[in-house]
Write an enzyme that holds these catalytic residues in place. Structure first.
Site, PDB file in Angstrom:
ATOM      1  N   SER A 143       3.389  99.884  35.911  1.00 11.82           N
ATOM      2  CA  SER A 143       2.336  99.817  34.903  1.00 11.82           C
ATOM      3  C   SER A 143       2.048 101.230  34.411  1.00 11.82           C
ATOM      4  O   SER A 143       2.255 102.208  35.150  1.00 11.82           O
ATOM      5  CB  SER A 143       1.057  99.218  35.494  1.00 11.82           C
ATOM      6  OG  SER A 143      -0.047  99.379  34.602  1.00 11.82           O
ATOM      7  N   TYR A 156      -6.278  99.919  41.745  1.00 14.00           N
ATOM      8  CA  TYR A 156      -5.099  99.374  41.069  1.00 14.00           C
ATOM      9  C   TYR A 156      -4.146 100.494  40.670  1.00 14.00           C
ATOM     10  O   TYR A 156      -2.930 100.416  40.920  1.00 14.00           O
ATOM     11  CB  TYR A 156      -5.520  98.583  39.828  1.00 14.00           C
ATOM     12  CG  TYR A 156      -4.362  98.057  39.016  1.00 14.00           C
ATOM     13  CD1 TYR A 156      -3.537  97.058  39.519  1.00 14.00           C
ATOM     14  CD2 TYR A 156      -4.078  98.571  37.751  1.00 14.00           C
ATOM     15  CE1 TYR A 156      -2.452  96.580  38.786  1.00 14.00           C
ATOM     16  CE2 TYR A 156      -3.007  98.100  37.009  1.00 14.00           C
ATOM     17  CZ  TYR A 156      -2.196  97.104  37.521  1.00 14.00           C
ATOM     18  OH  TYR A 156      -1.138  96.633  36.791  1.00 14.00           O
TER      19      TYR A 156
END
Length: 235
Positions: A143, A156
């Site tokens: 990501s 995250y």
């Protein structure tokens, strides 16, 4: 032209979103695919769709990537059916808004277990036979949160920084073994994970097939080409 004819890929997190899109593109290119996820009904639905594309074979295996023995069983079952695994695509992931101040320990643990341990378990299960054959390709779907941190993404982002580190280190470990490693970092993609992030003035989100095509690009390069990092962002 079917660029992946005779090749077999395992895709984790395959029941929806990016994982399902990756599986579709692999089958469209003539490859066999092993679908791995926890939701058996979604896997069965996708398998029924994919077998209509052509000559590709599809296998569904219910798998929780946070459980090492289930990941090992996934790879063993896949090898029994297809003899060898050419591509292992670590796509399963959890994106939860749980900053440190929230105190949401269980959500932190979920992201760490899925996003980090799940990736390592997958690599560990498939790597020995790839090294033995001097051939194979590991794709880690990361990501842009592995490059940037927001006040809501602390944990995250930490897991995605870890995935980037795993990809970078593994590529160095596997130099001259014939096994390739690619880290793919998508920006905001239109999936159920991001459905509540909207705003009317946002840029158009990426489509899942955009990331799937990045996977196809990486795995269809000549054997001497190792595409280490692909970042895909909305315009």
């Amino acid at each position: 032209m079917e660029q992946l004819s005779g090749k077999t890929a395992i895709v984790t997190g395959a029941s929806s979103g990016i994982g399902a899109a990756i599986a579709r593109e692999i089958v469209k290119e003539g490859g066999n695919v092993v679908l791995a996820a926890r939701r058996t009904e979604k896997l069965a639905e996708l398998e029924r769709e994919l077998v209509k594309y052509g000559n590709s074979k599809v296998l569904s295996v219910q798998t929780d990537v946070t459980k090492n023995h289930e990941v090992e069983a996934l790879v063993k079952q896949a090898e029994q059916k297809f003899q060898q695994i050419d591509f292992f695509i670590n796509n399963a992931g959890q994106m939860l808004t749980a900053p440190i101040r929230s105190g949401k320990v269980e959500e932190w643990e979920t992201m760490i277990d899925v996003n980090i341990k799940g990736v390592i378990f997958g690599i560990n299960a498939v790597l020995p036979t790839m090294i033995e054959r001097s051939n194979g390709h590991i794709i880690n779907v990361c990501s842009v949160a592995g490059f940037e941190v927001t006040k809501a993404s602390t944990v995250y982002s930490a897991t995605k920084y870890a995935v980037r580190a795993i990809s970078a280190g593994l590529e160095k470990e596997l130099a001259r073994t014939g096994v390739r490693v690619t880290n793919i970092s998508p920006g905001m993609v239109d999936t159920s994970l991001t459905s509540n992030s909207g705003g009317h003035n946002e840029r158009k989100k990426l489509e899942t097939k955009d990331i799937a095509k990045a996977v196809i690009y990486a795995v269809t390069q000549p054997s001497y080409v190792n595409v280490n990092e692909i970042t895909v962002r909305p315009v």
